[in-house]
Design a protein around this motif. Structure first.
Motif, PDB file in Angstrom:
ATOM      1  N   SER A  28      -0.144 -44.629  39.082  1.00 26.44           N
ATOM      2  CA  SER A  28       1.170 -45.265  39.060  1.00 26.44           C
ATOM      3  C   SER A  28       1.469 -45.850  37.682  1.00 26.44           C
ATOM      4  O   SER A  28       0.578 -46.003  36.846  1.00 26.44           O
ATOM      5  N   ARG A  29       2.730 -46.189  37.467  1.00 26.51           N
ATOM      6  CA  ARG A  29       3.136 -46.753  36.180  1.00 26.51           C
ATOM      7  C   ARG A  29       2.405 -48.056  35.861  1.00 26.51           C
ATOM      8  O   ARG A  29       1.906 -48.216  34.742  1.00 26.51           O
ATOM      9  N   PRO A  30       2.293 -49.016  36.830  1.00 27.75           N
ATOM     10  CA  PRO A  30       1.531 -50.243  36.528  1.00 27.75           C
ATOM     11  C   PRO A  30       0.082 -49.954  36.147  1.00 27.75           C
ATOM     12  O   PRO A  30      -0.462 -50.592  35.240  1.00 27.75           O
ATOM     13  N   ASN A  31      -0.553 -48.997  36.832  1.00 23.72           N
ATOM     14  CA  ASN A  31      -1.937 -48.663  36.515  1.00 23.72           C
ATOM     15  C   ASN A  31      -2.064 -48.039  35.133  1.00 23.72           C
ATOM     16  O   ASN A  31      -3.014 -48.319  34.398  1.00 23.72           O
TER      17      ASN A  31
ATOM     18  N   ILE B  11      -0.027 -48.558  32.608  1.00 24.01           N
ATOM     19  CA  ILE B  11       0.182 -49.657  31.657  1.00 24.01           C
ATOM     20  C   ILE B  11      -1.084 -50.501  31.552  1.00 24.01           C
ATOM     21  O   ILE B  11      -1.480 -50.922  30.454  1.00 24.01           O
ATOM     22  N   SER B  12      -1.732 -50.740  32.692  1.00 21.48           N
ATOM     23  CA  SER B  12      -2.972 -51.515  32.711  1.00 21.48           C
ATOM     24  C   SER B  12      -4.056 -50.847  31.878  1.00 21.48           C
ATOM     25  O   SER B  12      -4.787 -51.518  31.145  1.00 21.48           O
ATOM     26  N   VAL B  13      -4.179 -49.526  31.974  1.00 16.84           N
ATOM     27  CA  VAL B  13      -5.168 -48.787  31.197  1.00 16.84           C
ATOM     28  C   VAL B  13      -4.932 -48.971  29.705  1.00 16.84           C
ATOM     29  O   VAL B  13      -5.849 -49.279  28.937  1.00 16.84           O
ATOM     30  N   VAL B  14      -3.680 -48.802  29.288  1.00 21.02           N
ATOM     31  CA  VAL B  14      -3.336 -48.925  27.862  1.00 21.02           C
ATOM     32  C   VAL B  14      -3.628 -50.340  27.355  1.00 21.02           C
ATOM     33  O   VAL B  14      -4.236 -50.527  26.287  1.00 21.02           O
ATOM     34  N   ILE B  15      -3.209 -51.353  28.119  1.00 17.15           N
ATOM     35  CA  ILE B  15      -3.420 -52.753  27.707  1.00 17.15           C
ATOM     36  C   ILE B  15      -4.909 -53.078  27.639  1.00 17.15           C
ATOM     37  O   ILE B  15      -5.375 -53.721  26.691  1.00 17.15           O
TER      38      ILE B  15
ATOM     39  N   ARG C 135      -1.051 -54.386  44.564  1.00 16.81           N
ATOM     40  CA  ARG C 135      -0.520 -55.177  45.675  1.00 16.81           C
ATOM     41  C   ARG C 135       0.849 -54.655  46.102  1.00 16.81           C
ATOM     42  O   ARG C 135       1.163 -54.605  47.287  1.00 16.81           O
ATOM     43  N   ALA C 136       1.659 -54.256  45.094  1.00 18.38           N
ATOM     44  CA  ALA C 136       2.990 -53.726  45.405  1.00 18.38           C
ATOM     45  C   ALA C 136       2.883 -52.419  46.178  1.00 18.38           C
ATOM     46  O   ALA C 136       3.617 -52.186  47.150  1.00 18.38           O
ATOM     47  N   VAL C 137       1.938 -51.552  45.742  1.00 20.28           N
ATOM     48  CA  VAL C 137       1.741 -50.277  46.442  1.00 20.28           C
ATOM     49  C   VAL C 137       1.251 -50.523  47.863  1.00 20.28           C
ATOM     50  O   VAL C 137       1.710 -49.885  48.817  1.00 20.28           O
ATOM     51  N   THR C 138       0.309 -51.486  48.010  1.00 16.54           N
ATOM     52  CA  THR C 138      -0.205 -51.819  49.337  1.00 16.54           C
ATOM     53  C   THR C 138       0.908 -52.330  50.247  1.00 16.54           C
ATOM     54  O   THR C 138       1.012 -51.944  51.415  1.00 16.54           O
TER      55      THR C 138
END
Length: 370
Positions: free
Chosen positions: A123-126, A128-132, A310-313
């Motif tokens: 997903s997009r949040p994941n 972004i998390s990887v890059v950060i 959490r949003a996906v869940t």
């Protein structure tokens, strides 16, 4: 409410135990060989979790067949023999605080492996998390001014391989239907046995002679099994084996089963902050400015991943609830249709029964008149 409070306490306990891991390994490293310490703590941890694993197997009516043994041998190889050995060496050759922070990025690599191996959507949040998180690791490692590259590289390789282990163990759980505690217990036991074989090879004269020729590999020659265990060190070994490795992993997986992966992953979000502070207080390891900045960046990346999961869940839960509501509505409509049909049939039967009674009554009256 009580269950949520209990889950939160489990997460806090596992966070404290995991955060103290690098410090205890650093302290124990002065009394034990790095590979020996790895062997002892995972053997003790695996045996400690074994009763819980056996209880789960009996309860679920599962069997340890040849396929399960192969799976445990694989997860033991990746987790104990490769990942945790690299981690132990990272603590030995580098700072405990740096090893703790870098290793806490393993969920990021797990996301990448889940995309590559399990073909799960990134997903997009994941993303972004990887890059950060990668940016945070680069800030901590400071590649243009590396003072101790070996410790950082070993810690990074440990995080990558542990992320890989997380995905392989999840795949084993899906195919073999073992829970997290069971997989962890047998992973630790099989990994310890594989490590014991490797330690045995180091006692061969020819192998030991080759390893002793280089200062970097001398620690891998003639690796002892139980040397160094005495009244002064037994408490440390038991804390690492039962506390950090056994109870730490057990509480982590139980918290995951009581809530979800995202909530249990709070352990690895808090650890990058708590572990360096504990290392500063106990080991007096200085924390440089770039390390503090990198920790902050990694925490931000972890929060992004946590919020996204959490949003996906929540979205999946809503979809599931909508599906259940739809099924329930359809069921109610079907029940009403059946009830109406039954009422119509009953009404028709009553009408026919009344007609038959009227006909019989008319016939009786006619017979009387005659």
């Amino acid at each position: 409410m009580f269950i949520l409070r209990k889950t939160f306490l489990l997460i806090l306990l596992s966070t404290f135990l995991f955060s103290s891991m690098e410090i205890m390994l650093k302290l124990a490293g002065s009394s034990f060989n790095a590979i020996q310490l790895n062997f002892l703590r995972f053997l003790i941890g695996g045996i400690f979790l074994l009763p819980l694993a056996i209880h789960s197997i009996i309860k679920k009516k599962l069997k340890i067949d040849r396929r399960a043994i192969g799976s445990f041998a694989l997860t033991g190889l990746i987790c104990v023999l490769i990942s945790m050995t690299l981690f132990q060496l990272a603590v030995m050759y580098g700072k405990a605080s740096i090893a703790a922070v870098v290793f806490s990025s393993n969920p990021v690599f797990a996301l990448l492996f889940s995309y590559l191996i399990l073909h799960e959507t990134l997903s997009r949040p994941n993303l972004i998390s990887v890059v950060i998180s990668v940016l945070g690791l680069l800030i901590i490692m400071n590649p243009f001014h590396l003072t101790n590259p070996l410790g950082m590289i070993l810690a990074l390789l440990s995080a990558v391989t542990f992320g890989f282990y997380s995905i392989i163990s999840r795949k084993v759980s899906q195919t073999e239907h073992f829970d997290g505690v069971t997989i962890t217990s047998f992973t630790f036991i099989f990994g310890s046995l594989e490590l014991a074989v490797l330690m045995a090879l180091s006692h061969l004269p020819m192998v030991a002679e080759v390893l002793n020729q280089n200062p970097l590999t001398a620690n891998f020659a003639m690796i002892p099994y139980f040397a160094g265990i005495n009244l002064n060190t037994i408490a440390m070994i038991l804390y690492l084996g039962i506390g950090v490795t056994g109870i730490g992993f057990a509480t982590y997986f139980i918290a995951m089963e009581r809530s979800d992966v995202a909530t249990a992953s709070l352990v690895f979000f808090i650890k990058p902050v708590l572990a360096p502070i504990m290392a500063l207080i106990i080991l007096h390891e200085a924390i440089l400015l770039n390390t503090w900045i990198g920790i902050g960046v990694i925490v931000v990346g972890s929060v992004v991943s946590f919020v996204g999961q959490r949003a996906v869940t929540a979205e999946n839960t809503m979809v599931h609830e909508d599906y259940l509501e739809t099924i329930e509505d359809e069921g109610e409509r079907a029940d009403q249709a059946i009830a109406t049909e039954v009422a119509d049939v009953k009404s028709e039967l009553d009408r026919k029964e009344a007609a038959v009674k009227n006909k019989s009554l008319s016939k009786s009256i006619n017979e009387i008149d005659d």
